[in-house]
Scaffold this motif. Structure first.
Motif, PDB file in Angstrom:
ATOM      1  N   GLN A 385       0.834  -1.202   0.000  1.00  0.00           N
ATOM      2  CA  GLN A 385       0.000   0.000   0.000  1.00  0.00           C
ATOM      3  C   GLN A 385       0.871   1.256   0.000  1.00  0.00           C
ATOM      4  N   ASN A 386       1.870   1.250   0.856  1.00  0.00           N
ATOM      5  CA  ASN A 386       2.739   2.421   0.959  1.00  0.00           C
ATOM      6  C   ASN A 386       3.589   2.601  -0.298  1.00  0.00           C
ATOM      7  N   GLU A 387       4.086   1.491  -0.841  1.00  0.00           N
ATOM      8  CA  GLU A 387       4.921   1.584  -2.036  1.00  0.00           C
ATOM      9  C   GLU A 387       4.147   2.208  -3.194  1.00  0.00           C
ATOM     10  N   ILE A 388       2.908   1.813  -3.351  1.00  0.00           N
ATOM     11  CA  ILE A 388       2.107   2.359  -4.451  1.00  0.00           C
ATOM     12  C   ILE A 388       1.850   3.839  -4.242  1.00  0.00           C
ATOM     13  N   ARG A 389       1.600   4.248  -3.010  1.00  0.00           N
ATOM     14  CA  ARG A 389       1.410   5.682  -2.730  1.00  0.00           C
ATOM     15  C   ARG A 389       2.698   6.451  -3.004  1.00  0.00           C
ATOM     16  N   GLU A 390       3.814   5.915  -2.529  1.00  0.00           N
ATOM     17  CA  GLU A 390       5.097   6.598  -2.700  1.00  0.00           C
ATOM     18  C   GLU A 390       5.518   6.683  -4.162  1.00  0.00           C
ATOM     19  N   LYS A 391       5.025   5.769  -4.982  1.00  0.00           N
ATOM     20  CA  LYS A 391       5.343   5.786  -6.411  1.00  0.00           C
ATOM     21  C   LYS A 391       4.235   6.477  -7.216  1.00  0.00           C
ATOM     22  N   ASN A 392       3.391   7.262  -6.515  1.00  0.00           N
ATOM     23  CA  ASN A 392       2.316   8.020  -7.147  1.00  0.00           C
ATOM     24  C   ASN A 392       1.398   7.102  -7.966  1.00  0.00           C
ATOM     25  N   GLY A 393       1.100   5.949  -7.384  1.00  0.00           N
ATOM     26  CA  GLY A 393       0.276   4.990  -8.098  1.00  0.00           C
ATOM     27  C   GLY A 393      -1.192   4.986  -7.723  1.00  0.00           C
ATOM     28  N   ILE A 394      -1.604   5.773  -6.700  1.00  0.00           N
ATOM     29  CA  ILE A 394      -3.005   5.735  -6.279  1.00  0.00           C
ATOM     30  C   ILE A 394      -3.917   6.320  -7.351  1.00  0.00           C
ATOM     31  N   ARG A 430      -6.063   9.639   2.876  1.00  0.00           N
ATOM     32  CA  ARG A 430      -5.878  11.092   2.861  1.00  0.00           C
ATOM     33  C   ARG A 430      -5.505  11.580   1.461  1.00  0.00           C
ATOM     34  N   VAL A 431      -4.696  10.798   0.745  1.00  0.00           N
ATOM     35  CA  VAL A 431      -4.322  11.172  -0.621  1.00  0.00           C
ATOM     36  C   VAL A 431      -5.560  11.286  -1.491  1.00  0.00           C
ATOM     37  N   VAL A 432      -6.454  10.343  -1.366  1.00  0.00           N
ATOM     38  CA  VAL A 432      -7.664  10.349  -2.189  1.00  0.00           C
ATOM     39  C   VAL A 432      -8.564  11.512  -1.803  1.00  0.00           C
ATOM     40  N   SER A 433      -8.720  11.767  -0.514  1.00  0.00           N
ATOM     41  CA  SER A 433      -9.639  12.824  -0.066  1.00  0.00           C
ATOM     42  C   SER A 433      -9.136  14.214  -0.404  1.00  0.00           C
ATOM     43  N   GLU A 434      -7.841  14.375  -0.607  1.00  0.00           N
ATOM     44  CA  GLU A 434      -7.269  15.697  -0.855  1.00  0.00           C
ATOM     45  C   GLU A 434      -7.046  15.993  -2.332  1.00  0.00           C
ATOM     46  N   LEU A 435      -7.577  15.138  -3.198  1.00  0.00           N
ATOM     47  CA  LEU A 435      -7.394  15.366  -4.626  1.00  0.00           C
ATOM     48  C   LEU A 435      -8.012  16.698  -5.044  1.00  0.00           C
ATOM     49  N   GLU A 436      -7.236  17.481  -5.795  1.00  0.00           N
ATOM     50  CA  GLU A 436      -7.735  18.728  -6.352  1.00  0.00           C
ATOM     51  C   GLU A 436      -7.568  18.679  -7.853  1.00  0.00           C
ATOM     52  N   VAL A 437      -8.643  18.918  -8.591  1.00  0.00           N
ATOM     53  CA  VAL A 437      -8.598  18.806 -10.041  1.00  0.00           C
ATOM     54  C   VAL A 437      -9.366  19.943 -10.681  1.00  0.00           C
ATOM     55  N   GLN A 438      -9.259  20.008 -11.998  1.00  0.00           N
ATOM     56  CA  GLN A 438      -9.957  21.039 -12.762  1.00  0.00           C
ATOM     57  C   GLN A 438     -10.771  20.381 -13.871  1.00  0.00           C
ATOM     58  N   GLY A 439     -11.781  21.098 -14.332  1.00  0.00           N
ATOM     59  CA  GLY A 439     -12.533  20.653 -15.496  1.00  0.00           C
ATOM     60  C   GLY A 439     -13.236  19.330 -15.308  1.00  0.00           C
ATOM     61  N   SER A 440     -14.062  19.181 -14.306  1.00  0.00           N
ATOM     62  CA  SER A 440     -14.740  17.921 -14.041  1.00  0.00           C
ATOM     63  C   SER A 440     -15.665  17.532 -15.172  1.00  0.00           C
ATOM     64  N   VAL A 441     -15.717  16.240 -15.460  1.00  0.00           N
ATOM     65  CA  VAL A 441     -16.655  15.662 -16.421  1.00  0.00           C
ATOM     66  C   VAL A 441     -17.385  14.541 -15.707  1.00  0.00           C
ATOM     67  N   ALA A 462      -6.144  12.855 -17.806  1.00  0.00           N
ATOM     68  CA  ALA A 462      -7.395  12.500 -17.115  1.00  0.00           C
ATOM     69  C   ALA A 462      -7.084  11.845 -15.770  1.00  0.00           C
ATOM     70  N   LYS A 463      -7.958  12.122 -14.791  1.00  0.00           N
ATOM     71  CA  LYS A 463      -7.839  11.495 -13.488  1.00  0.00           C
ATOM     72  C   LYS A 463      -9.224  11.093 -13.012  1.00  0.00           C
ATOM     73  N   LEU A 464      -9.267  10.120 -12.118  1.00  0.00           N
ATOM     74  CA  LEU A 464     -10.507   9.749 -11.453  1.00  0.00           C
ATOM     75  C   LEU A 464     -10.454  10.280 -10.023  1.00  0.00           C
ATOM     76  N   VAL A 465     -11.545  10.915  -9.606  1.00  0.00           N
ATOM     77  CA  VAL A 465     -11.557  11.567  -8.304  1.00  0.00           C
ATOM     78  C   VAL A 465     -12.695  11.015  -7.445  1.00  0.00           C
ATOM     79  N   ASN A 466     -12.401  10.801  -6.175  1.00  0.00           N
ATOM     80  CA  ASN A 466     -13.400  10.338  -5.227  1.00  0.00           C
ATOM     81  C   ASN A 466     -14.271  11.511  -4.799  1.00  0.00           C
TER      82      ASN A 466
END
Length: 469
Positions: A385-394, A430-441, A462-466
């Protein structure tokens, strides 16, 4: 036709109450189908008479009589211990082997004679270790390798039954099978099954024992490199991986996969990925017809199933230490976005068609298999879990929680993976809850999951946001 001695004919006629040889054999074959019939014939020593008949019926002049005699021996030895013991005592292994391994029979490709003789040996091999050792000493000889070269399913199946009976609980015989002396026999069996397939599961069981549970996979795999296709792998190698993948998927809880096998599959996967170059969208799932792509696909499937089983925790930890997660994340990053995200991006009026370019999936399900392995590895593993977060994989994993035309069940595997990434890990949550993005679709199918697609107007990524929190 050669004259059969009266000393052989009379016991057969008396037992069958018949005066012609073929009819007598047919009656006795039918009688020997039943337990009581086999027992009665054992009491009358019919096995020794029938073996003598086999020796007195030369091929090809007496081929019809020989086939009937072999069929009678087969039935007599089907679960009747007295006959099985007598068969060994009467040197039946050599008698039958000499018949089916003779050059005239093999060169004539008389599959009926050979198949029946192999079925005789298969029935006797089920009697126990003493019988198996006697049979094994003959089966691992060169003549049976020549038999294995006959590309026929009806020959491959009983031959595999004999071999599996011998190695199932005997590691010494298993080691002999994979030695320089006997390995050509196994290789030819695999080549035959690759060409004509198999009707029964004996070969799967053999390969599970020799390749998955023991450490002989790389030895067998390398021996199948006769005429490389795609300059890398052969159809026989692809077949071996396919068969092992099917067996592991079906019997994962009953197979003790070795660490050496898992490492070898991982190394083969890295080699195959190194020569991958897809220039068109995939037209099918596995198998694809391309040996290199099938090797990649079935290697991923094997790793997916190994990583899904808790009993393989030490193997999974070892694979992780080899950089499994980094390799899988790199593969995902290199791919173009899933189809639902590409379609969303295409709705934009000023969309640059090259903004989300990436590599194509080599087969339908490629992305799903990658995500499945990541998800399985992340299950209750804080280090992963930590490795994926640290490698910006979430964020990358969130992008996989969608439907994709080229990847069945991607949405389900993506959700499974994200769930395992977030479970009990506050930093990842926390990473998921703090996502900030633009131009939602907004897409209905994503909204149902508490997610939305967002597109950065500058990078067009493109990103997926919770959105549920």
């Amino acid at each position: 036709m050669d004259v059969v001695p009266e000393s052989i004919l009379q016991p057969l006629f008396a037992a069958a109450n018949c005066s012609t040889l073929d009819k007598a054999l047919e009656k006795l074959i039918e009688l020997a189908r039943t337990t009581d019939g086999r027992s009665d014939l054992a009491s009358n020593n019919m096995l020794i008479t029938t073996l003598h008949l086999c020796q007195s019926s030369p091929y090809p002049s007496c081929s019809d009589t020989l086939l009937l005699a072999l069929k009678l021996v087969r039935n007599l030895c089907a679960g009747e211990l007295r006959n099985q013991d007598s068969f060994i005592e009467l040197n039946g292994v050599d008698i039958i082997s000499n018949i089916i391994g003779s050059k005239v029979v093999v060169n004539d490709s008389n599959y009926g004679i050979i198949r029946m003789g192999l079925q005789v040996l298969a029935n006797v091999s089920l009697a126990g270790e003493e019988h198996q050792i006697v049979i094994w000493n003959r089966v691992c000889s060169l003549e049976f390798t020549e038999i294995a070269k006959l590309r026929r399913k009806e020959i491959c199946d009983p031959l595999c039954m004999i071999i599996y009976a011998c190695i199932e609980e005997n590691d010494e015989l298993l080691d002999q099978l994979c030695s320089d002396h006997a390995l050509p026999l196994l290789v030819e069996i695999i080549c035959t099954a690759s060409a004509v397939r198999f009707g029964e599961n004996w070969l799967k069981l053999i390969l599970a024992r020799t390749c998955a549970e023991k450490s002989y996979f790389s030895v067998v795999f390398s021996k199948l490199l006769y005429a490389p296709i795609d300059c890398t792998f052969t159809q026989d190698q692809s077949f071996l991986l396919t068969t092992l993948s099917e067996m592991i998927n079906e019997q994962i809880e009953h197979i003790t996969v070795s660490k050496v096998f898992a490492f070898d599959v991982f190394k083969i996967l890295k080699t195959a990925l190194g020569v991958l170059n897809c220039v068109s969208r995939p037209k099918s799932g596995l198998p694809t017809g391309s040996t290199a792509i099938d090797v990649i696909g079935y290697s991923l499937c094997i790793l997916r199933d190994i990583c899904a089983f808790d009993g393989h925790a030490d193997i999974i930890d070892s694979l992780l230490s080899l950089g499994l997660i980094q390799m899988l994340l790199d593969l995902l990053r290199d791919l173009e976005p899933p189809s639902v995200i590409r379609k969303t991006l295409n709705r934009g009026e000023s969309q640059d068609s090259t903004a989300y370019s990436g590599k194509l999936c080599p087969y339908k399900g490629f992305r799903s298999d990658i995500v499945a392995i990541i998800g399985n590895c992340a299950y209750k593993r804080r280090l992963v879990q930590n490795e994926i977060r640290e490698k910006n994989g979430i964020l990358l994993m969130l992008q996989q929680c969608v439907t994709d035309d080229e990847n069945p069940f991607l949405r389900e595997w993506g959700i499974w993976g994200v769930r395992n990434l977030l479970e009990g890990n506050l930093d990842n949550q926390r990473v998921v809850s703090e996502l900030e993005v633009q131009g939602s679709v907004n897409l209905p199918e994503l909204a149902e999951l508490g997610l939305r697609v967002d597109v950065d107007q500058q990078t067009r990524r493109a990103k997926l946001v919770n959105t549920s929190g």
